[in-house]
Design an enzyme around this catalytic site. Sequence first.
Site, mmCIF file in Angstrom:
data_model
loop_
_atom_site.group_PDB
_atom_site.id
_atom_site.type_symbol
_atom_site.label_atom_id
_atom_site.label_comp_id
_atom_site.label_asym_id
_atom_site.label_seq_id
_atom_site.Cartn_x
_atom_site.Cartn_y
_atom_site.Cartn_z
ATOM 1 N N GLY A 199 42.305 -5.522 21.836
ATOM 2 C CA GLY A 199 43.584 -4.872 21.554
ATOM 3 C C GLY A 199 43.588 -4.260 20.174
ATOM 4 O O GLY A 199 42.678 -3.516 19.790
ATOM 5 N N GLY A 200 44.624 -4.581 19.391
ATOM 6 C CA GLY A 200 44.778 -4.006 18.054
ATOM 7 C C GLY A 200 43.593 -4.296 17.150
ATOM 8 O O GLY A 200 43.330 -3.543 16.200
HETATM 9 C C1 HXC Z 1 48.079 -15.407 20.698
HETATM 10 C C2 HXC Z 1 45.991 -15.848 21.496
HETATM 11 C C3 HXC Z 1 45.728 -14.465 21.622
HETATM 12 C C4 HXC Z 1 46.748 -13.558 21.241
HETATM 13 C C5 HXC Z 1 43.987 -15.542 22.260
HETATM 14 N N1 HXC Z 1 44.893 -16.472 21.907
HETATM 15 N N2 HXC Z 1 44.473 -14.312 22.107
HETATM 16 N N3 HXC Z 1 47.159 -16.305 21.035
HETATM 17 N N4 HXC Z 1 47.904 -14.080 20.782
HETATM 18 N N5 HXC Z 1 46.576 -12.235 21.303
HETATM 19 C C6 HXC Z 1 44.751 -17.930 21.944
HETATM 20 C C7 HXC Z 1 44.675 -18.487 23.350
HETATM 21 O O1 HXC Z 1 45.963 -18.670 23.871
HETATM 22 C C8 HXC Z 1 43.935 -19.785 23.124
HETATM 23 O O2 HXC Z 1 44.849 -20.713 22.613
HETATM 24 C C9 HXC Z 1 42.974 -19.439 22.004
HETATM 25 O O3 HXC Z 1 43.500 -18.270 21.369
HETATM 26 C C10 HXC Z 1 41.590 -19.138 22.492
HETATM 27 O O4 HXC Z 1 41.685 -18.188 23.537
HETATM 28 P P1 HXC Z 1 40.884 -18.338 24.901
HETATM 29 O O5 HXC Z 1 41.472 -17.370 25.848
HETATM 30 O O6 HXC Z 1 40.869 -19.776 25.306
HETATM 31 O O7 HXC Z 1 39.429 -17.927 24.443
HETATM 32 P P2 HXC Z 1 38.348 -17.052 25.225
HETATM 33 O O8 HXC Z 1 38.200 -17.528 26.623
HETATM 34 O O9 HXC Z 1 37.148 -17.046 24.338
HETATM 35 O O10 HXC Z 1 38.957 -15.574 25.306
HETATM 36 C C11 HXC Z 1 39.210 -14.848 24.137
HETATM 37 C C12 HXC Z 1 40.003 -13.559 24.455
HETATM 38 C C13 HXC Z 1 41.265 -13.937 25.278
HETATM 39 C C14 HXC Z 1 39.139 -12.606 25.255
HETATM 40 C C15 HXC Z 1 40.333 -12.907 23.138
HETATM 41 O O11 HXC Z 1 41.955 -14.988 24.610
HETATM 42 C C16 HXC Z 1 42.176 -12.788 25.461
HETATM 43 O O12 HXC Z 1 41.988 -11.968 26.373
HETATM 44 N N6 HXC Z 1 43.222 -12.711 24.627
HETATM 45 C C17 HXC Z 1 44.183 -11.629 24.704
HETATM 46 C C18 HXC Z 1 43.536 -10.369 24.271
HETATM 47 C C19 HXC Z 1 44.472 -9.195 24.288
HETATM 48 O O13 HXC Z 1 44.838 -8.690 25.362
HETATM 49 N N7 HXC Z 1 44.921 -8.813 23.117
HETATM 50 C C20 HXC Z 1 45.760 -7.676 23.012
HETATM 51 C C21 HXC Z 1 47.026 -8.066 22.380
HETATM 52 S S1 HXC Z 1 47.964 -6.620 22.303
HETATM 53 P P3 HXC Z 1 44.717 -22.306 22.879
HETATM 54 O O14 HXC Z 1 45.962 -22.871 22.297
HETATM 55 O O15 HXC Z 1 44.609 -22.455 24.341
HETATM 56 O O16 HXC Z 1 43.467 -22.724 22.155
HETATM 57 C C22 HXC Z 1 47.431 -5.810 20.928
HETATM 58 C C23 HXC Z 1 48.109 -4.501 20.775
HETATM 59 C C24 HXC Z 1 47.938 -3.921 19.408
HETATM 60 O O17 HXC Z 1 46.626 -6.241 20.190
HETATM 61 C C25 HXC Z 1 47.774 -2.450 19.520
HETATM 62 C C26 HXC Z 1 47.618 -1.819 18.184
HETATM 63 C C27 HXC Z 1 47.065 -0.410 18.304
#
Ligand code: HXC
Length: 513
Positions: free
Chosen positions: A168-169
């Site tokens: 993402g960001g």
């Molecule tokens: C809050 C998050 C998080 C997030 C991960 N975690 N991403 N918490 N916000 N964005 C937390 C999980 O809940 C988990 O918490 C811990 O981090 C580890 O994540 P896992 O999923 O268990 O790890 P893994 O299997 O290694 O996967 C990692 C990952 C996945 C691929 C990054 O977590 C994921 O897909 N996260 C979301 C990614 C995403 O879509 N981000 C975009 C956000 S929007 P616990 O408590 O269980 O340990 C964005 C828009 C900005 O960024 C745009 C600007 C231009």
Amino acid sequence: MKDNRIPFKRFHERNESLISQYDENYYNRQHSKGKLTARERIDFLMDNGSFREIDAFVKPLGKEDEKQYGDGVIVGYGTVNGRKVFVFAQDFNYMGGSLGVVHAQKIIKVQEMALKMGHPIIGLIDSGGARIQEGVASLAGYAGIFSQNVKSSGVIPQISVILGPAAGGAVYSPALTDFRFMTRDTSYMFVTGPEVVKEVLNEDTTFEELGGAEVHATQSGVADMIFSDEEHTLMGVKKLLSYLPSNNVEHPPVLSVEDVAPGKNEKLSLLLPDDPNKPYDVVDVIKLIVDTNSFFEIAENHAQNIVIGLARLNNQVIGVVANQPKVMAGCLDIDASKKAARFVRFCDSFNIPLLVLEDVPGFMPGISQEHNAIIMHGAKLLYAFAEATVPKITVILRKAYGGAYIVMNSKNMGGDFNFAWPTAEVAVMGPEGAIKILNRKELLNADDPEELKRRLIADYKENVANPYVADEKGYIDEVIDPSETREVIINAFALLENKVEHNPTKKHGNIPL
Ligand code: HXC
């Protein structure tokens, strides 16, 4: 001995509670994935004991009453091989390294300090992107980081090292920086992950296939350097830094190594095949010209028809741009134009003189190239060379045809010194193409078209496609003996040491994007 007077007691307690955040499980979670922790990465990157952490005790939003420190990112400053740098390292163990408000404020703080003080900044990225729980505030945090990236662009070197997810960001700050390093198998970058891809497009993909290090180093060109593990990745960052100035008003570091390479080198005369249509590896040419073992190639596996990299010539840092005849005959296509243009602009921003080694039969023809806007992308390279005011030298090794001749820092595009080897072929197009257009009727009516073709090609080479016509008209400054290339270039760069050139004052140009 610990000083146990009241103020010092509290000081020690605080420091201890920072360290006690890290239990065995904390380390295991990263190590089991083949990754280092944020702190271990900093320790590996920075000179021993040089790192000073700032904002270590800031608390995450809404957790002000807890003993929960740092908000998932370590920021500070120190030295890398004696060079001052600022650094931030995201801690995946805290909420997936996601970017909350406080986390963002810490990064922005070191970005501002690095810019104000004129030192490079290195970001160690391991993040799931915007912290979902903090909503729009975390998006605003990213906006602040991106703005700071743009302000710093061209003022201080910005290096991003992706050591886990950058989702993402988390991808856009690296995209705005000068270089992106990645580690094989443990790092990946994508705007939207495989789950979203499945949901929106019903396509099945994996982290690796979508945005792994290999994909970004070969196809997308997003990653400039990839390495097998985190230690080697961080060593690569250290090496890159050794070529860079700290900011845009400094010059790159000069070494004082004696015996950097032999002067005259007869091997250079023997490198090109007798048949002008046979390939050779231009990296061999580069290595014989620059100081021994100093060539540091960048984006080695992407757009391999052009080679870019930093090197030292008589201890001075230069940027090298060279057509690669062994891949697609060295043709300029969309990817090669973008790769080289970005590098030329980087070098120009940071006072790194440019050496161009030219052997290019032209722009890549074809429907795919035209439909994907080779016109605009090729123009990027033209723009970059024309705009660059650093010393610029071109050596034409062999082919220099048509638009590609013009683009590759030709004399009239602002080349300061333009040399050619006797093997150079400077013309609007190659012999085969030219005689087909100029002599179509004669060839159709000839009794022996093959024999006529051979004669016409020989005539064309003798009278047109050689370095002497361009030399006699002043489009080349000198035809040189290949074995003397190194000495000639060292001398030319020395003459250019005091070069002063300014572009007209403007808000900014409008590079064809
Ligand atoms: C809050 C998050 C998080 C997030 C991960 N975690 N991403 N918490 N916000 N964005 C937390 C999980 O809940 C988990 O918490 C811990 O981090 C580890 O994540 P896992 O999923 O268990 O790890 P893994 O299997 O290694 O996967 C990692 C990952 C996945 C691929 C990054 O977590 C994921 O897909 N996260 C979301 C990614 C995403 O879509 N981000 C975009 C956000 S929007 P616990 O408590 O269980 O340990 C964005 C828009 C900005 O960024 C745009 C600007 C231009």
